[in-house]
Scaffold this motif. Structure first.
Motif, PDB file in Angstrom:
ATOM      1  N   ILE A 192       3.433  23.697 -10.277  1.00 33.94           N
ATOM      2  CA  ILE A 192       4.734  23.020 -10.248  1.00 33.94           C
ATOM      3  C   ILE A 192       5.630  23.652 -11.294  1.00 33.94           C
ATOM      4  N   GLN A 193       6.834  24.012 -10.886  1.00 35.55           N
ATOM      5  CA  GLN A 193       7.791  24.651 -11.792  1.00 35.55           C
ATOM      6  C   GLN A 193       8.808  23.647 -12.308  1.00 35.55           C
ATOM      7  N   LYS A 194       9.052  23.720 -13.597  1.00 38.10           N
ATOM      8  CA  LYS A 194      10.101  22.917 -14.214  1.00 38.10           C
ATOM      9  C   LYS A 194      11.280  23.831 -14.521  1.00 38.10           C
ATOM     10  N   ARG A 195      12.448  23.450 -14.047  1.00 37.48           N
ATOM     11  CA  ARG A 195      13.670  24.204 -14.341  1.00 37.48           C
ATOM     12  C   ARG A 195      14.465  23.478 -15.400  1.00 37.48           C
ATOM     13  N   ARG A 196      14.830  24.180 -16.429  1.00 36.94           N
ATOM     14  CA  ARG A 196      15.540  23.546 -17.535  1.00 36.94           C
ATOM     15  C   ARG A 196      16.954  23.149 -17.119  1.00 36.94           C
ATOM     16  N   PRO A 197      17.389  21.961 -17.520  1.00 35.05           N
ATOM     17  CA  PRO A 197      18.728  21.500 -17.116  1.00 35.05           C
ATOM     18  C   PRO A 197      19.833  22.244 -17.834  1.00 35.05           C
ATOM     19  N   ARG A 198      20.972  22.332 -17.171  1.00 31.69           N
ATOM     20  CA  ARG A 198      22.154  22.906 -17.796  1.00 31.69           C
ATOM     21  C   ARG A 198      23.143  21.784 -18.074  1.00 31.69           C
ATOM     22  N   LYS A 199      23.454  21.605 -19.326  1.00 34.77           N
ATOM     23  CA  LYS A 199      24.382  20.564 -19.772  1.00 34.77           C
ATOM     24  C   LYS A 199      23.913  19.190 -19.312  1.00 34.77           C
ATOM     25  N   LEU A 200      24.650  18.511 -18.450  1.00 39.43           N
ATOM     26  CA  LEU A 200      24.337  17.132 -18.080  1.00 39.43           C
ATOM     27  C   LEU A 200      23.492  17.022 -16.816  1.00 39.43           C
ATOM     28  N   GLN A 234       2.152  28.389 -21.432  1.00 43.50           N
ATOM     29  CA  GLN A 234       2.546  28.520 -22.826  1.00 43.50           C
ATOM     30  C   GLN A 234       3.991  28.096 -23.068  1.00 43.50           C
ATOM     31  N   ALA A 235       4.894  28.459 -22.164  1.00 43.38           N
ATOM     32  CA  ALA A 235       6.310  28.119 -22.307  1.00 43.38           C
ATOM     33  C   ALA A 235       6.635  26.724 -21.788  1.00 43.38           C
ATOM     34  N   GLN A 236       5.623  26.003 -21.289  1.00 45.45           N
ATOM     35  CA  GLN A 236       5.767  24.623 -20.822  1.00 45.45           C
ATOM     36  C   GLN A 236       6.597  24.480 -19.550  1.00 45.45           C
ATOM     37  N   ASN A 237       6.886  25.581 -18.877  1.00 43.71           N
ATOM     38  CA  ASN A 237       7.724  25.500 -17.683  1.00 43.71           C
ATOM     39  C   ASN A 237       6.924  25.505 -16.380  1.00 43.71           C
ATOM     40  N   TYR A 238       5.601  25.588 -16.489  1.00 48.33           N
ATOM     41  CA  TYR A 238       4.760  25.510 -15.296  1.00 48.33           C
ATOM     42  C   TYR A 238       3.606  24.544 -15.566  1.00 48.33           C
TER      43      TYR A 238
END
Length: 386
Positions: A345-353, A327-331
């Motif tokens: 598969i896990q997606k980790r959100r980027p921080r800044k650049l 639901q949160a699009q992170n998996y």
């Protein structure tokens, strides 16, 4: 002494900063009533596996009919529908209890099921009896069977609920059903071996992949005619539509790539190589990422739609096929059909650049020959239940 004092004071601060920088992104806390499950049909086990996405544990295995294939979730009520090809019926699962609460008989050899956006009807194409069963989901009964072309593979209902598009594999045609009157209003000859269907969010056009002629048919649903037969790569097997409806991604199984169609003007754009035998694709809700399962190379390709570039390839289990996003699009959940498991598969959100990072989180055993998956997130009507 001053140096020692500096180290004693600074080290805990540095440690806290390092932990904050490298910490895992926590799961959202929606409260005790929140549930999120992935449901997997196991074609050779006659079961549905239920995976709890909050913990990535196998929560339950539910017996259903014979040779379950298609599966769909109701967007308006907490129910899951499973098409059983071998027993020609549909199992209704209560998502709150994960128990089969009804079985609805349809006609011969059904494979897929689609649910209307209002949650009131389901449509099942019966390939063995050349018709579509229309199910009243409130009363849990078949309200009609509409005769269509030969060997219908898929029946998909438009977002406005007005039209059901049916791909007839046996006679290379498409039937357009008037959903209100339950009758075929047009039968259109198209390309060879039509199957997968995508319909634009505004219900104006449908696209049908024809694996036998390496084409995608564009169909005007307002005037019921074929607009174009678009040449794509060899053996197009799956269509993934961007949520905004602007582009359609075609998995070209025997070209090892994808074709990207501009849906507004029916133009085929780039056709990048994506992996060996791409079989399924899914696009994130923000329209920025495409995930493709490479059936022939046991991997998932991650494609940046905005920049038009393949950015990563992740190894998964053997013969990956169907995909689903949390639901949160992170998996991303990947069905490994030969291995009998689900790769997460896990997606980790980027921080800044920083670039977005992907990692293999876990692999969850399910049944034999898993073939379809759907994710259902909801609030329990009785928070105390598990």
């Amino acid at each position: 002494m001053k140096k020692l004092l500096f180290i004693v004071v600074l080290l805990p601060i540095l440690g806290g900063l390092v932990w904050w920088y490298f910490r895992e992104e926590p799961l959202p806390d929606y409260g005790p009533a929140y549930r999120e499950y992935a449901y997997v049909t196991n074609g050779k086990s006659n079961t549905v596996s239920v995976i709890d996405i909050r913990t990535f544990a196998l929560a339950k295995t539910i017996p259903v009919g014979l040779e379950p294939t298609g599966i769909a979730a109701n967007g308006k009520k907490n129910e899951i529908y499973v098409v059983n090809t071998g027993s020609s019926n549909v199992s209704v699962i209560n998502a709150e209890t994960n128990v089969v609460v009804a079985v609805i008989g349809v006609h011969g050899k059904p494979y897929f099921i689609d649910v209307s956006e209002d949650g009131k009807r389901a449509y099942v194409a019966n390939s063995g009896s050349a018709n579509v069963s229309v199910i009243d989901l409130e009363r849990r009964l078949v309200m009609g069977n509409v005769h269509v072309g030969a060997s219908p593979g898929l029946a998909r209902v438009s977002p406005d609920g007005a039209t059901v598009v049916v791909s007839n594999r046996g006679d290379n045609s498409v039937s357009l059903i008037d959903a209100r009157q339950l009758r075929v209003r047009a039968t259109l000859p198209i390309c060879q071996q039509p199957e997968d269907i995508a319909i634009l969010p505004d219900s104006s056009k449908a696209f049908v992949a024809c694996s036998g002629s390496s084409q995608v048919a564009s169909i005007d649903l307002k005037h019921d005619h074929v607009l174009a037969l678009l040449d794509v790569g060899r053996t197009p097997v799956n269509l993934a539509l961007k949520p905004d409806g602007g582009e359609l991604i075609v998995c070209d199984f025997d070209s090892n790539g994808i074709s990207i169609i501009e849906t507004g003007n029916d133009e085929v754009g780039s056709s990048p190589i994506i992996g060996q035998h791409p079989s399924h694709g899914v696009v994130t809700l923000d329209n920025s990422r495409l995930y493709v399962s490479n059936f022939g190379s046991d991997s998932v390709a991650i494609y940046d739609i905005d920049v038009g570039k393949l950015i990563a390839t992740m190894p998964v289990g053997s013969r990956p096929d169907a995909l689903a996003l949390s639901q949160a699009q992170n998996y991303l959940l990947v069905l490994d059909t030969q291995a009998g498991d689900v790769t997460v598969i896990q997606k980790r959100r980027p921080r800044k650049l920083e670039p977005t990072e992907y990692s293999l989180l876990t692999m969850i055993p399910v049944g034999v020959q898993p073939n379809a998956i759907v994710v259902k997130a909801f609030m329990m009507s009785k928070p105390g239940k598990k």
